[in-house]
Design a protein around this motif. Sequence first.
Motif, short mmCIF file in Angstrom:
data_model
loop_
_atom_site.label_atom_id
_atom_site.label_comp_id
_atom_site.label_asym_id
_atom_site.label_seq_id
_atom_site.Cartn_x
_atom_site.Cartn_y
_atom_site.Cartn_z
N TRP A 173 -10.88 -12.94 -21.25
CA TRP A 173 -10.22 -12.90 -19.95
C TRP A 173 -10.22 -14.32 -19.40
O TRP A 173 -11.24 -14.98 -19.40
CB TRP A 173 -10.97 -11.97 -19.00
N LYS A 209 -11.97 -3.70 -16.45
CA LYS A 209 -10.62 -4.11 -16.82
C LYS A 209 -9.67 -4.01 -15.63
O LYS A 209 -8.85 -4.88 -15.40
CB LYS A 209 -10.10 -3.25 -17.97
N GLN A 246 -5.54 -11.23 -20.15
CA GLN A 246 -6.30 -10.91 -21.35
C GLN A 246 -5.55 -11.45 -22.56
O GLN A 246 -4.36 -11.19 -22.72
CB GLN A 246 -6.47 -9.39 -21.46
#
Length: 73
Positions: free
Chosen positions: A32, A6, A16
């Motif tokens: 994503w 992340k 995101q």
Amino acid sequence: MNKRFKELAKQAGLKQTKWADSNTEDEPVRIWQESLNSPGSLTKFAELIVKECADFTDPGMKPFLFKNFGIEE
């Protein structure tokens, strides 16, 4: 996706978003994606992953990894 992925995704400029069709009671599926303001962010994300992995290999292997994935040092 683990915390480090992340972090790398955000560093690469990926955004995101929630998947609108997620009908589960669990955490919604997240996607994503590149934004218009950050073209090439998927490529950057892949490069960051390869570079992170290269840090855990024998130093002599780093140039071969980068060459194999088309990454300049």
